[in-house]
Design a protein around this motif. Structure first.
Motif, mmCIF file in Angstrom:
data_model
loop_
_atom_site.group_PDB
_atom_site.id
_atom_site.type_symbol
_atom_site.label_atom_id
_atom_site.label_comp_id
_atom_site.label_asym_id
_atom_site.label_seq_id
_atom_site.Cartn_x
_atom_site.Cartn_y
_atom_site.Cartn_z
ATOM 1 N N LEU A 544 0.839 -1.197 0.000
ATOM 2 C CA LEU A 544 0.000 0.000 0.000
ATOM 3 C C LEU A 544 0.875 1.248 0.000
ATOM 4 C CD1 LEU A 544 -3.107 0.326 0.120
ATOM 5 C CD2 LEU A 544 -2.847 0.823 2.550
ATOM 6 N N VAL A 545 0.499 2.209 -0.839
ATOM 7 C CA VAL A 545 1.187 3.502 -0.887
ATOM 8 C C VAL A 545 0.243 4.558 -0.324
ATOM 9 C CG1 VAL A 545 2.017 5.341 -2.398
ATOM 10 C CG2 VAL A 545 2.754 3.014 -2.777
ATOM 11 N N VAL A 546 0.747 5.393 0.563
ATOM 12 C CA VAL A 546 -0.011 6.508 1.125
ATOM 13 C C VAL A 546 0.630 7.792 0.616
ATOM 14 C CG1 VAL A 546 -0.787 7.675 3.206
ATOM 15 C CG2 VAL A 546 -0.609 5.173 3.174
ATOM 16 N N THR A 547 -0.156 8.600 -0.110
ATOM 17 C CA THR A 547 0.337 9.867 -0.650
ATOM 18 C C THR A 547 -0.732 10.926 -0.438
ATOM 19 O OG1 THR A 547 1.224 10.971 -2.620
ATOM 20 C CG2 THR A 547 -0.526 9.353 -2.962
ATOM 21 N N SER A 548 -0.471 12.126 -0.909
ATOM 22 C CA SER A 548 -1.403 13.241 -0.724
ATOM 23 C C SER A 548 -1.350 14.117 -1.965
ATOM 24 C CB SER A 548 -1.039 14.053 0.527
ATOM 25 O OG SER A 548 0.258 14.617 0.379
ATOM 26 N N THR A 549 -2.239 15.106 -1.966
ATOM 27 C CA THR A 549 -2.268 16.032 -3.101
ATOM 28 C C THR A 549 -1.118 17.015 -3.037
ATOM 29 O OG1 THR A 549 -4.675 15.851 -3.163
ATOM 30 C CG2 THR A 549 -3.687 17.709 -4.328
ATOM 31 N N GLU A 550 -0.943 17.651 -1.909
ATOM 32 C CA GLU A 550 0.083 18.672 -1.729
ATOM 33 C C GLU A 550 0.777 18.434 -0.397
ATOM 34 O OE1 GLU A 550 -2.232 22.198 -1.872
ATOM 35 O OE2 GLU A 550 -2.111 22.393 -4.061
ATOM 36 N N PRO A 551 1.924 19.045 -0.183
ATOM 37 C CA PRO A 551 2.583 18.935 1.122
ATOM 38 C C PRO A 551 1.701 19.515 2.230
ATOM 39 C CG PRO A 551 4.109 19.757 -0.543
ATOM 40 C CD PRO A 551 2.766 19.758 -1.172
ATOM 41 N N GLY A 552 1.793 18.920 3.413
ATOM 42 C CA GLY A 552 1.042 19.408 4.559
ATOM 43 C C GLY A 552 -0.341 18.832 4.696
ATOM 44 N N ASP A 553 -0.698 17.809 3.866
ATOM 45 C CA ASP A 553 -2.031 17.211 3.962
ATOM 46 C C ASP A 553 -2.120 16.151 5.052
ATOM 47 O OD1 ASP A 553 -2.849 18.807 1.923
ATOM 48 O OD2 ASP A 553 -2.723 17.278 0.364
ATOM 49 N N GLY A 554 -1.001 15.697 5.628
ATOM 50 C CA GLY A 554 -1.034 14.718 6.713
ATOM 51 C C GLY A 554 -0.808 13.282 6.265
ATOM 52 N N LYS A 555 -0.158 13.060 5.126
ATOM 53 C CA LYS A 555 0.076 11.694 4.660
ATOM 54 C C LYS A 555 0.997 10.931 5.601
ATOM 55 C CE LYS A 555 4.067 12.832 1.797
ATOM 56 N NZ LYS A 555 5.003 12.176 2.710
ATOM 57 N N THR A 556 1.989 11.609 6.181
ATOM 58 C CA THR A 556 2.913 10.922 7.100
ATOM 59 C C THR A 556 2.171 10.496 8.364
ATOM 60 O OG1 THR A 556 4.794 12.153 6.241
ATOM 61 C CG2 THR A 556 5.027 11.190 8.430
ATOM 62 N N THR A 557 1.297 11.370 8.879
ATOM 63 C CA THR A 557 0.493 10.998 10.051
ATOM 64 C C THR A 557 -0.377 9.789 9.757
ATOM 65 O OG1 THR A 557 0.473 13.309 10.771
ATOM 66 C CG2 THR A 557 -1.208 11.850 11.684
ATOM 67 N N VAL A 558 -1.009 9.789 8.573
ATOM 68 C CA VAL A 558 -1.891 8.676 8.222
ATOM 69 C C VAL A 558 -1.094 7.400 8.027
ATOM 70 C CG1 VAL A 558 -3.489 7.825 6.470
ATOM 71 C CG2 VAL A 558 -3.641 10.200 7.232
ATOM 72 N N SER A 559 0.034 7.465 7.305
ATOM 73 C CA SER A 559 0.805 6.246 7.024
ATOM 74 C C SER A 559 1.402 5.649 8.296
ATOM 75 C CB SER A 559 1.912 6.564 6.015
ATOM 76 O OG SER A 559 2.806 7.521 6.547
ATOM 77 N N SER A 560 1.927 6.512 9.193
ATOM 78 C CA SER A 560 2.541 5.993 10.420
ATOM 79 C C SER A 560 1.482 5.369 11.337
ATOM 80 C CB SER A 560 3.284 7.118 11.138
ATOM 81 O OG SER A 560 2.390 8.178 11.467
ATOM 82 N N ASN A 561 0.342 6.043 11.515
ATOM 83 C CA ASN A 561 -0.715 5.484 12.365
ATOM 84 C C ASN A 561 -1.331 4.241 11.745
ATOM 85 O OD1 ASN A 561 -1.475 7.314 14.870
ATOM 86 N ND2 ASN A 561 -0.861 8.702 13.193
ATOM 87 N N LEU A 562 -1.448 4.196 10.411
ATOM 88 C CA LEU A 562 -1.993 3.018 9.746
ATOM 89 C C LEU A 562 -1.047 1.827 9.932
ATOM 90 C CD1 LEU A 562 -4.119 1.679 7.963
ATOM 91 C CD2 LEU A 562 -2.852 2.523 5.961
ATOM 92 N N ALA A 563 0.260 2.068 9.836
ATOM 93 C CA ALA A 563 1.228 0.985 10.041
ATOM 94 C C ALA A 563 1.144 0.461 11.478
ATOM 95 C CB ALA A 563 2.627 1.474 9.713
ATOM 96 N N VAL A 564 1.018 1.366 12.465
ATOM 97 C CA VAL A 564 0.903 0.936 13.865
ATOM 98 C C VAL A 564 -0.391 0.151 14.065
ATOM 99 C CG1 VAL A 564 0.665 1.760 16.234
ATOM 100 C CG2 VAL A 564 2.348 2.809 14.711
#
Length: 773
Positions: A544-564
């Protein structure tokens, strides 16, 4: 541009055409109107207040109506209905006369002062304009009845003004028709005398022109006058062409003979060409080519025939070597030789005699012929010039004569028209136009302006249009997604989860990840719902790839919490930070060092060895991390290499779930490259920040390059978003520390997802909201 208009997002299941797009746009606007119904209500109230104020303060106007019947009466003689016999054809004229300045001035002079309420406070020069502005005159087609109406501030004044106008119009029409017949007859008589004088002058001028040009021949009424000089010019032009041709032939013959004589050529052919048959015979006799030579040739031929006969007879009697046979043979040979040499001898003699005697005569004849031709051509040219001058002068005369004929015809036609008009006037001088009032001016105490119904309808229409226009402008200016349904329809995908806005947690590493730091908080349920939605997907989602439209949309927050969340569910999970340009995940976990993905992709040793050397075990059980590593100069080339694909394949054999944190789609091309190597892509969207066009462009980029978009995650929702745009029901169902629901959290999440897909809150939402509060 909406997503339905994009070719990249159109497919077999979405191509409903322009009608479906229009219908969706209308429904979306109606939802917007419902959400902003306060603006529409305010516009309606404002329009109602303005209309009520106008109705209360507007000046009342009263209207009086009347009808006038117009009849033409006369001597009883039948008239042409297409001319003056049908008064209905003159109704536009009668309408203008009713509102003319003269009629209005006469009506004002008849109107008592107490009924001049509309003229109060106006200058005298403005009275006519004021009356004309309040007066309306019309007539139905095919009738001779004028419909009149007049509006005034006083109903009695309106009736009196209309009555004064009717009286003034009747008097004006009577005066006009009584005096017009005699005046018209006098005017037409003067015009007729003037035309007669002009005809006399034009006819005299035409006779003088014909007398001055005798060469003009009258060709009849159809063809007019003919110019004889023009015909003569045509004839002389043809003769001059022939003379020029004859002169050219004479000059050519003369030059040819001169050249032949100078070159000692045979000139006999020129002599034979230049004379007729008798001349040819005389030349032949003078050169010794008469009938005597022909007789000699004939006699020799006869002798040859006799000798051949004797030779044949002798051959039967004697042998071949007999002297008599030899003698006959020799005679035959001599005579045949004579006949063969005779033309050559004659030719030489003829050429000699032609050079000595015929050449001077031929030159003299050719010279004389050339001079004669040139003289004839010169005479014809002079005659042609004279005739052209005469023809030009006669053409001008002929043109003037044609103009005079047309002018005279026009004058005759005009004279006949005037005479006919005078006859009609004299015949119809007893006729007149009669006006009868068929409906007297009425009086109405009910005002015609303002009207309550019209003002109310106008207020309703104005308020509705104004309110909808304001809503539409605000809708255009606010380019955001307002509801999950709108987001799903526009992007043609599912909403996997909606994440509320969360405060940043203190600490470093996984202590700042809410799923690990606060596993029982209410906010964590949104990530668990995301995990469940991904697991329930009918397609493969192990990579699974987690990306966003623009920087600052929260993709890192979503990907890290989804992995946990995956690791907490018992799956062995690997999270990869593939954002080697601005590594948010590595920064969040405090793993910015020389170990990570870029080392694996640039290493030259075995892939498994390099991977094991760069993979890290986290503090979360079952969760490993591959950080970004040192920043390379070519991240896109590394991600598109075969080694990265092999890395994903290796990880798939070791882990149950792989989550890749990729850069934003519109920033770089890295996520589209990685998206083709994994099973699905999850796009993170922030409605309060991301514009609709940007999100649509990101989805188009992913799908155009072959990535499979699993769905979107709506991130960073606030209470304002929930109340204003309908996102609030996606979270906050009150899971928290409710032990009743801790026993079966997956069932609660499933119910929440079902309610989210249906667009309605789950049944137990009110109770859980109170408990959360």
């Amino acid at each position: 541009m909406s997503l339905q208009e994009s070719p990249a997002l159109s497919g077999p299941g979405t191509g409903h055409g322009g009608a479906a797009t229009t219908l969706h746009t209308v429904f979306r606007f109606l939802r917007t109107v419902r959400l902003r119904s306060g603006i529409l209500l305010t516009a309606l109230i404002a329009a109602g207040i303005c209309s009520a104020a106008y109705y209360v303060t507007a000046e009342r106007r009263y209207e009086s109506r009347a009808q006038l019947h117009i009849v033409r009466k006369g001597s009883g003689v039948t008239e042409d209905a297409g001319k003056n016999g049908n008064p209905s054809l003159e109704m536009p004229t009668f309408q203008k006369l009713m509102s003319s300045n003269e009629v209005v001035l006469r009506a004002i002079s008849r109107l008592p002062r107490k009924y001049r309420v509309d003229l109060a406070g106006l200058a005298d020069r403005q009275w006519v304009g004021e009356i004309q502005r309040n007066l309306t005159v019309s007539s139905s087609f095919g009738t001779t009845v004028l419909d009149l109406s007049y509006r005034s501030r006083d109903p009695r004044a309106a009736q009196m003004v209309l009555g004064a106008l009717l009286d003034a119009y009747k008097h004006y029409m009577n005066e006009t028709h009584q005096d017009s017949s005699e005046e018209n007859l006098m005017t037409l008589q003067a015009k007729l005398e003037e035309l007669t004088d002009q005809l006399r002058q034009k006819t005299q001028e035409r006779l003088q022109l014909k007398a001055s040009a005798p060469d003009l021949v009258d060709g009849g009424t159809d063809t007019g006058s003919l110019n004889v000089a023009v015909e003569q010019v045509r004839f002389l032009t043809g003769e001059l062409s022939k003379a020029r041709e004859e002169t050219a032939n004479a000059r050519s013959m003369h030059n040819s003979i001169q050249f032949a004589v100078s070159q000692n050529e045979d000139i006999l052919q020129y002599a034979l060409k230049s004379v007729d048959a008798v001349g040819r015979q005389l030349i032949e006799q003078s050169l010794g080519l008469g009938t005597q030579d022909a007789m000699v040739v004939a006699r020799v031929n006869q002798d040859l025939l006799d000798l051949h006969a004797q030779l044949t007879d002798a051959q039967t009697r004697y042998g071949t070597s007999h002297p008599y046979l030899k003698s006959l043979t020799e005679k035959i040979r001599v005579k045949e030789r004579y006949l063969q040499e005779l033309p050559l001898v004659q030719r030489r003699n003829l050429q000699q005699m032609a050079r000595e005697h015929l050449a001077p005569q031929l030159l003299t004849m050719a010279e004389q012929r050339k001079r004669t031709s040139e003289q004839h051509e010169l005479e014809l040219r002079e005659r042609l010039l004279d005739e052209q001058s005469r023809a030009t002068a006669l053409s001008q005369t002929l043109t003037r004569l044609g103009d005079l004929n047309r002018e005279i015809d026009q004058l005759y036609h005009l004279r006949d028209s005037i005479q006919e008009h005078m006859s009609n006037i004299d015949l119809n001088k007893n006729k007149s136009i009669s006006t009868t009032v068929s409906a007297r001016p009425s009086i109405s105490l009910r005002p015609v302006s303002p009207r309550l119904v019209i003002i109310a309808l106008l207020a309703l229409v104005t308020g509705s249009v104004g309110g909808l226009a304001i809503i539409w402008v605000l809708d255009i200016m606010d380019d955001r997604f307002r509801t999950p349904e709108e987001l799903k329809l526009q992007l043609e995908t599912q909403v996997l989860s909606m994440i509320p806005r969360m405060d940043e947690l203190p600490g470093e590493g996984f202590a700042a990840v809410v799923c690990h730091a606060r596993p029982h908080s209410r906010d964590v349920e949104a990530f668990r719902a995301l995990r469940t939605a991904v697991e329930f997907s009918p397609q493969e989602t192990n990579r699974l790839v987690v990306t966003s439209t623009e920087p600052g949309d929260g993709k890192t927050t979503v990907s890290s919490n989804l992995a946990v969340a995956y690791a907490q569910s018992g799956k062995k999970t690997l999270i990869i930070d593939a954002d080697m340009r601005r590594p948010g995940l590595s920064t969040l976990l405090g793993l910015r060092d020389d170990v990570g993905l870029s080392r694996i992709l640039r290493a030259e040793d075995d892939l498994e060895t390099a991977t094991l050397r760069n993979v890290r075990q986290s503090c979360v059980p079952g969760l490993d991390v591959i950080s970004c590593g040192p920043r390379p100069v070519n991240p896109a080339e590394l991600l598109s290499s075969e080694r990265f694909a092999n890395l994903l394949a290796w990880a798939e054999t070791k882990y149950d779930q792989i989550v890749v944190d990729a850069p934003p789609v519109l920033a770089v091309s890295d996520p589209t490259i990685v998206g083709r190597l994994v099973d699905a892509v999850v796009l993170v969207v922030r409605p309060d920040k991301d514009r609709r066009r940007m999100v649509i462009r990101a989805v188009e980029s992913l799908r155009t390059l072959g990535s499979t978009l699993l769905g979107v995650v709506v991130n960073h929702l606030t209470t304002i978003d929930a109340g204003g745009y309908g996102y609030g029901y996606g979270y906050g169902y009150g899971y928290g520390h409710d032990h009743e629901h801790d026993e079966h959290p997956e069932k609660d999440v499933a119910r929440g997802l079902s309610a989210l897909a249906a667009g309605t809150p789950p049944p137990d939402t009110p109770k859980r909201s109170r408990r959360a509060a």
